[in-house]
Write a protein that holds these residues in place. Structure first.
Motif, PDB file in Angstrom:
ATOM      1  N   UNK A  94       1.437  -1.638   0.069  1.00  0.00           N
ATOM      2  CA  UNK A  94       0.117   0.064  -0.198  1.00  0.00           C
ATOM      3  C   UNK A  94       1.010   1.338   0.042  1.00  0.00           C
ATOM      4  N   UNK A  95       1.750   1.481   0.509  1.00  0.00           N
ATOM      5  CA  UNK A  95       2.709   2.578   0.923  1.00  0.00           C
ATOM      6  C   UNK A  95       3.499   2.548  -0.314  1.00  0.00           C
ATOM      7  N   UNK A  96       3.801   1.131  -1.003  1.00  0.00           N
ATOM      8  CA  UNK A  96       3.818   2.100  -2.529  1.00  0.00           C
ATOM      9  C   UNK A  96       3.306   2.066  -3.588  1.00  0.00           C
ATOM     10  N   UNK A  97       1.997   1.500  -3.366  1.00  0.00           N
ATOM     11  CA  UNK A  97       1.614   2.649  -4.077  1.00  0.00           C
ATOM     12  C   UNK A  97       1.000   3.512  -3.978  1.00  0.00           C
ATOM     13  N   UNK A  98       1.180   4.591  -2.970  1.00  0.00           N
ATOM     14  CA  UNK A  98       0.784   5.450  -2.692  1.00  0.00           C
ATOM     15  C   UNK A  98       1.649   6.687  -3.563  1.00  0.00           C
ATOM     16  N   UNK A  99       3.067   6.319  -2.942  1.00  0.00           N
ATOM     17  CA  UNK A  99       4.299   7.116  -3.825  1.00  0.00           C
ATOM     18  C   UNK A  99       4.231   6.754  -5.296  1.00  0.00           C
ATOM     19  N   UNK A 100       3.682   5.282  -5.813  1.00  0.00           N
ATOM     20  CA  UNK A 100       3.576   5.427  -6.586  1.00  0.00           C
ATOM     21  C   UNK A 100       2.482   6.619  -7.498  1.00  0.00           C
ATOM     22  N   UNK A 101       1.026   6.749  -6.602  1.00  0.00           N
ATOM     23  CA  UNK A 101       0.316   7.993  -7.234  1.00  0.00           C
ATOM     24  C   UNK A 101       0.810   9.084  -7.017  1.00  0.00           C
ATOM     25  N   UNK A 102       1.548   9.243  -6.434  1.00  0.00           N
ATOM     26  CA  UNK A 102       2.251  10.684  -6.077  1.00  0.00           C
ATOM     27  C   UNK A 102       2.878  10.719  -6.922  1.00  0.00           C
ATOM     28  N   UNK A 103       3.729   9.681  -7.537  1.00  0.00           N
ATOM     29  CA  UNK A 103       4.957  10.243  -8.432  1.00  0.00           C
ATOM     30  C   UNK A 103       4.003  11.020  -9.526  1.00  0.00           C
ATOM     31  N   UNK A 104       3.187   9.785 -10.105  1.00  0.00           N
ATOM     32  CA  UNK A 104       2.558  10.152 -11.278  1.00  0.00           C
ATOM     33  C   UNK A 104       1.375  11.013 -11.197  1.00  0.00           C
ATOM     34  N   UNK A 105       1.467  11.820  -9.847  1.00  0.00           N
ATOM     35  CA  UNK A 105       0.524  13.196 -10.305  1.00  0.00           C
ATOM     36  C   UNK A 105       2.103  13.709 -10.176  1.00  0.00           C
ATOM     37  N   UNK A 106       2.585  14.331  -9.928  1.00  0.00           N
ATOM     38  CA  UNK A 106       3.730  15.103 -10.218  1.00  0.00           C
ATOM     39  C   UNK A 106       4.484  14.683 -12.101  1.00  0.00           C
ATOM     40  N   UNK A 107       3.749  13.636 -11.986  1.00  0.00           N
ATOM     41  CA  UNK A 107       4.722  13.692 -13.672  1.00  0.00           C
ATOM     42  C   UNK A 107       3.743  13.796 -14.852  1.00  0.00           C
ATOM     43  N   UNK A 108       2.019  13.548 -14.241  1.00  0.00           N
ATOM     44  CA  UNK A 108       1.298  14.471 -14.921  1.00  0.00           C
ATOM     45  C   UNK A 108       0.880  15.451 -14.548  1.00  0.00           C
ATOM     46  N   UNK A 109       1.091  16.746 -13.402  1.00  0.00           N
ATOM     47  CA  UNK A 109       1.688  18.512 -13.948  1.00  0.00           C
ATOM     48  C   UNK A 109       2.342  18.534 -14.641  1.00  0.00           C
ATOM     49  N   UNK A 110       3.659  17.899 -14.482  1.00  0.00           N
ATOM     50  CA  UNK A 110       4.763  18.110 -15.267  1.00  0.00           C
ATOM     51  C   UNK A 110       4.484  18.383 -16.449  1.00  0.00           C
ATOM     52  N   UNK A 111       3.423  17.270 -17.468  1.00  0.00           N
ATOM     53  CA  UNK A 111       3.934  16.958 -18.367  1.00  0.00           C
ATOM     54  C   UNK A 111       2.481  18.376 -18.850  1.00  0.00           C
ATOM     55  N   UNK A 112       1.492  18.460 -17.908  1.00  0.00           N
ATOM     56  CA  UNK A 112       0.691  19.222 -18.740  1.00  0.00           C
ATOM     57  C   UNK A 112       0.837  20.579 -18.534  1.00  0.00           C
ATOM     58  N   UNK A 113       1.556  20.807 -17.804  1.00  0.00           N
ATOM     59  CA  UNK A 113       2.379  22.368 -17.337  1.00  0.00           C
ATOM     60  C   UNK A 113       3.683  22.571 -18.894  1.00  0.00           C
ATOM     61  N   UNK A 114       4.301  21.734 -19.085  1.00  0.00           N
ATOM     62  CA  UNK A 114       4.868  21.857 -19.788  1.00  0.00           C
ATOM     63  C   UNK A 114       3.910  21.705 -21.462  1.00  0.00           C
ATOM     64  N   UNK A 115       2.689  21.303 -21.763  1.00  0.00           N
ATOM     65  CA  UNK A 115       1.914  21.030 -22.390  1.00  0.00           C
ATOM     66  C   UNK A 115       1.271  22.490 -22.320  1.00  0.00           C
TER      67      UNK A 115
END
Length: 215
Positions: A94-115
């Protein structure tokens, strides 16, 4: 010669050995018929069960002065001990999943901001030609949500294929439980929407005049 027994009651299924094993056929006999050297006494109590330990010891000594009452524990403790290792592995997962969600959110935010920054002039032109701020926001957020939906489809397929490897961590549900998969998809969808909010809001606030003069 078969030996006949009279059935005086039927109880529900229990998992006497472990929670991850299916219930097995069992028979309960009176201790007057089959006495054991180390019997187990089960008591239903009201309030703190450990307060009854002293009373149980006194009652046992009254019946048998040589009796020894040891290993007093609650069903909650026994259950916790039996699933201690699977619960630890589940928490790590569950902790690994939560970290994956956090990293995914950061990735989506970065890609969307750049786009959004790359398409700033396009968004300004669209707004100048009559597009609404909602249209501009959806132009950015919709792309992220469509990508997330495709990723969730791949993830659900991978979960169905690899579900057997985590079946030992689950009790009472299947690895391909539809409700669990729907909840997981809803969580990832909400995370993607939250990560897309700020870039979409910035896109909705683009000034067409400033965007046209920026290039």
């Amino acid at each position: 010669v078969p030996e006949w027994r009279e059935i005086i009651g039927v109880v529900g299924d229990i998992r006497s050995s472990a929670l991850d094993t299916p219930p097995q056929p069992e028979l309960f006999y009176s201790y007057r018929q089959f006495s054991w050297y180390n019997p187990v006494l089960l008591l239903r109590t009201v309030g703190d069960p450990f307060q009854m330990a002293a009373e149980v010891r006194r009652a046992a000594l009254t019946l048998n002065p040589n009796a020894v009452v040891s290993g007093v524990s609650t069903l909650e403790q026994i259950t916790a001990e039996s699933i201690g290792e699977p619960r630890f592995r589940a928490r790590i997962t569950a902790l690994s999943g939560a970290l994956a969600i956090l990293l995914g959110m950061l990735g989506i935010y970065g890609v969307n901001s750049y786009a959004a920054a790359q398409r700033r002039r396009e968004i300004g032109i669209r707004l100048a030609l009559g597009a609404t701020p909602f249209d501009a926001a959806w132009l950015v957020a919709g792309q992220a949500l469509r990508t997330t939906a495709a990723g969730m489809a791949v993830g659900v397929a991978a979960a169905l294929i690899a579900g057997r490897s985590i079946s030992s961590l689950l009790f009472g549900i299947r690895s391909a439980d539809p409700a669990t998969l729907l909840i997981a998809c809803a969580v990832f969808g909400a995370a993607a929407a939250a990560a897309s909010y700020l870039p979409a809001r910035e896109a909705a606030r683009v000034d067409p005049g400033v965007a046209a003069r920026s290039e």
